[in-house]
Design a protein around this motif. Structure first.
Motif, PDB file in Angstrom:
ATOM      1  N   PRO A  38       0.809  -1.211   0.000  1.00  0.00           N
ATOM      2  CA  PRO A  38       0.000   0.000   0.000  1.00  0.00           C
ATOM      3  C   PRO A  38       0.848   1.270   0.000  1.00  0.00           C
ATOM      4  O   PRO A  38       1.892   1.334   0.655  1.00  0.00           O
ATOM      5  N   HIS A  39       0.397   2.240  -0.741  1.00  0.00           N
ATOM      6  CA  HIS A  39       0.958   3.593  -0.779  1.00  0.00           C
ATOM      7  C   HIS A  39       2.479   3.611  -0.935  1.00  0.00           C
ATOM      8  O   HIS A  39       3.170   4.424  -0.313  1.00  0.00           O
ATOM      9  N   HIS A  40       3.004   2.701  -1.740  1.00  0.00           N
ATOM     10  CA  HIS A  40       4.429   2.658  -2.115  1.00  0.00           C
ATOM     11  C   HIS A  40       5.360   2.446  -0.918  1.00  0.00           C
ATOM     12  O   HIS A  40       6.560   2.695  -1.024  1.00  0.00           O
ATOM     13  N   GLY A  41       4.811   2.012   0.218  1.00  0.00           N
ATOM     14  CA  GLY A  41       5.645   1.800   1.403  1.00  0.00           C
ATOM     15  C   GLY A  41       5.784   3.039   2.267  1.00  0.00           C
ATOM     16  O   GLY A  41       6.771   3.193   2.985  1.00  0.00           O
ATOM     17  N   SER A  42       4.774   3.906   2.238  1.00  0.00           N
ATOM     18  CA  SER A  42       4.818   5.118   3.074  1.00  0.00           C
ATOM     19  C   SER A  42       4.583   4.755   4.536  1.00  0.00           C
ATOM     20  O   SER A  42       4.092   3.673   4.857  1.00  0.00           O
ATOM     21  N   GLY A  43       4.893   5.685   5.405  1.00  0.00           N
ATOM     22  CA  GLY A  43       4.687   5.473   6.837  1.00  0.00           C
ATOM     23  C   GLY A  43       3.239   5.522   7.257  1.00  0.00           C
ATOM     24  O   GLY A  43       2.913   5.256   8.411  1.00  0.00           O
ATOM     25  N   THR A  44       2.344   5.857   6.337  1.00  0.00           N
ATOM     26  CA  THR A  44       0.917   5.948   6.662  1.00  0.00           C
ATOM     27  C   THR A  44       0.163   4.685   6.263  1.00  0.00           C
ATOM     28  O   THR A  44      -1.066   4.685   6.218  1.00  0.00           O
ATOM     29  N   LYS A  66      15.733   6.264  -5.592  1.00  0.00           N
ATOM     30  CA  LYS A  66      16.055   7.525  -4.911  1.00  0.00           C
ATOM     31  C   LYS A  66      14.906   8.533  -4.978  1.00  0.00           C
ATOM     32  O   LYS A  66      15.119   9.730  -5.141  1.00  0.00           O
ATOM     33  N   ASN A  67      13.651   8.034  -4.841  1.00  0.00           N
ATOM     34  CA  ASN A  67      12.506   8.944  -4.875  1.00  0.00           C
ATOM     35  C   ASN A  67      12.572   9.903  -3.686  1.00  0.00           C
ATOM     36  O   ASN A  67      13.070   9.564  -2.624  1.00  0.00           O
ATOM     37  N   HIS A  68      12.084  11.104  -3.873  1.00  0.00           N
ATOM     38  CA  HIS A  68      12.224  12.137  -2.847  1.00  0.00           C
ATOM     39  C   HIS A  68      11.369  11.899  -1.605  1.00  0.00           C
ATOM     40  O   HIS A  68      11.535  12.576  -0.600  1.00  0.00           O
ATOM     41  N   PHE A  69      10.469  10.920  -1.652  1.00  0.00           N
ATOM     42  CA  PHE A  69       9.682  10.580  -0.466  1.00  0.00           C
ATOM     43  C   PHE A  69      10.409   9.558   0.416  1.00  0.00           C
ATOM     44  O   PHE A  69      10.009   9.317   1.549  1.00  0.00           O
ATOM     45  N   GLY A  70      11.443   8.932  -0.116  1.00  0.00           N
ATOM     46  CA  GLY A  70      12.171   7.911   0.645  1.00  0.00           C
ATOM     47  C   GLY A  70      11.423   6.599   0.763  1.00  0.00           C
ATOM     48  O   GLY A  70      11.639   5.832   1.694  1.00  0.00           O
ATOM     49  N   PHE A  71      10.521   6.316  -0.184  1.00  0.00           N
ATOM     50  CA  PHE A  71       9.759   5.062  -0.170  1.00  0.00           C
ATOM     51  C   PHE A  71      10.560   3.949  -0.813  1.00  0.00           C
ATOM     52  O   PHE A  71      11.304   4.207  -1.749  1.00  0.00           O
ATOM     53  N   PRO A  72      10.416   2.760  -0.344  1.00  0.00           N
ATOM     54  CA  PRO A  72       9.661   2.345   0.838  1.00  0.00           C
ATOM     55  C   PRO A  72      10.455   2.650   2.113  1.00  0.00           C
ATOM     56  O   PRO A  72      11.680   2.539   2.134  1.00  0.00           O
ATOM     57  N   ARG A  73       9.744   3.007   3.151  1.00  0.00           N
ATOM     58  CA  ARG A  73      10.385   3.326   4.430  1.00  0.00           C
ATOM     59  C   ARG A  73      10.923   2.066   5.082  1.00  0.00           C
ATOM     60  O   ARG A  73      10.342   0.991   4.962  1.00  0.00           O
ATOM     61  N   GLY A  74      12.024   2.219   5.794  1.00  0.00           N
ATOM     62  CA  GLY A  74      12.664   1.083   6.455  1.00  0.00           C
ATOM     63  C   GLY A  74      11.772   0.389   7.464  1.00  0.00           C
ATOM     64  O   GLY A  74      11.755  -0.841   7.546  1.00  0.00           O
ATOM     65  N   ASP A  75      11.021   1.158   8.255  1.00  0.00           N
ATOM     66  CA  ASP A  75      10.154   0.537   9.261  1.00  0.00           C
ATOM     67  C   ASP A  75       9.030  -0.254   8.612  1.00  0.00           C
ATOM     68  O   ASP A  75       8.606  -1.295   9.129  1.00  0.00           O
ATOM     69  N   VAL A  76       8.563   0.202   7.452  1.00  0.00           N
ATOM     70  CA  VAL A  76       7.510  -0.525   6.739  1.00  0.00           C
ATOM     71  C   VAL A  76       8.085  -1.838   6.191  1.00  0.00           C
ATOM     72  O   VAL A  76       7.462  -2.895   6.325  1.00  0.00           O
ATOM     73  N   LEU A  77       9.271  -1.786   5.599  1.00  0.00           N
ATOM     74  CA  LEU A  77       9.920  -3.008   5.107  1.00  0.00           C
ATOM     75  C   LEU A  77      10.129  -3.999   6.249  1.00  0.00           C
ATOM     76  O   LEU A  77       9.933  -5.203   6.074  1.00  0.00           O
TER      77      LEU A  77
END
Length: 122
Positions: A38-44, A66-77
Motif C-alpha cells: 500500500p501507498h508505495h511503502g509510506s509510513g501511513t 532515490k525517490n524524494h519521499f524515501g519510499f519504501p520506508r525502512g520501518d515498513v519493510l
C-alpha cells in the motif's frame, strides 16, 4: 485478482484507515498470495493488522529509485519482513512480472533486470 493459481491483491494508495476497515469488515476476503504494498511503502500504511490479515507470501513495492519521499520506508519493510513476507521492490528489480505455471500454480514475481541483464553485467 483471483483465479485457480492464486490471489494477487492490488492496494493502490490506501492508508491506515482503509486498511483497518478492510481488516474489520473483509479480513477473509483480503488474504492473498502476492500483494502490492500500500501507498508505495509510506509510513501511513502497512499496519501490522493489515499485514497479518493479508498473510501474503510476497509483497511488491512500486517505488522509484532515490525517490524524494524515501519510499519504501525502512520501518515498513521491517514490518513486512517480520511477518515472513518476501519483499521485492522496483527500486532494485525494475519492472516486475508475476507468472503462472502451466498447472495453474502461482510463481513468485520476477524482476525485469534479472531476465534482461545488460550484456556487460553477464
Amino acid at each position: 485478482i483471483e483465479n485457480k493459481a492464486g490471489v494477487v491483491l492490488i492496494t493502490g494508495d490506501i492508508e491506515r484507515e482503509v486498511e483497518h476497515q478492510l481488516v474489520q469488515y473483509s479480513a477473509q476476503k483480503i488474504k492473498a498470495d502476492i500483494v502490492v504494498m500500500p501507498h508505495h511503502g509510506s509510513g501511513t500504511s502497512s499496519t501490522m493488522g493489515f499485514i497479518d490479515a493479508v498473510a501474503a507470501n510476497h509483497v511488491l513495492v512500486s517505488a522509484g529509485y532515490k525517490n524524494h519521499f524515501g519510499f519504501p520506508r525502512g520501518d515498513v519493510l521491517s514490518r513486512w519482513g517480520q511477518a515472513g513476507t518476501k519483499v521485492m521492490s522496483t527500486v532494485q528489480s525494475g519492472a516486475m512480472v508475476v507468472k503462472l505455471d502451466g498447472d495453474g500454480g502461482l510463481l513468485g514475481p520476477v524482476g525485469y533486470r534479472r531476465v534482461a541483464r545488460r550484456y556487460w553485467l553477464q
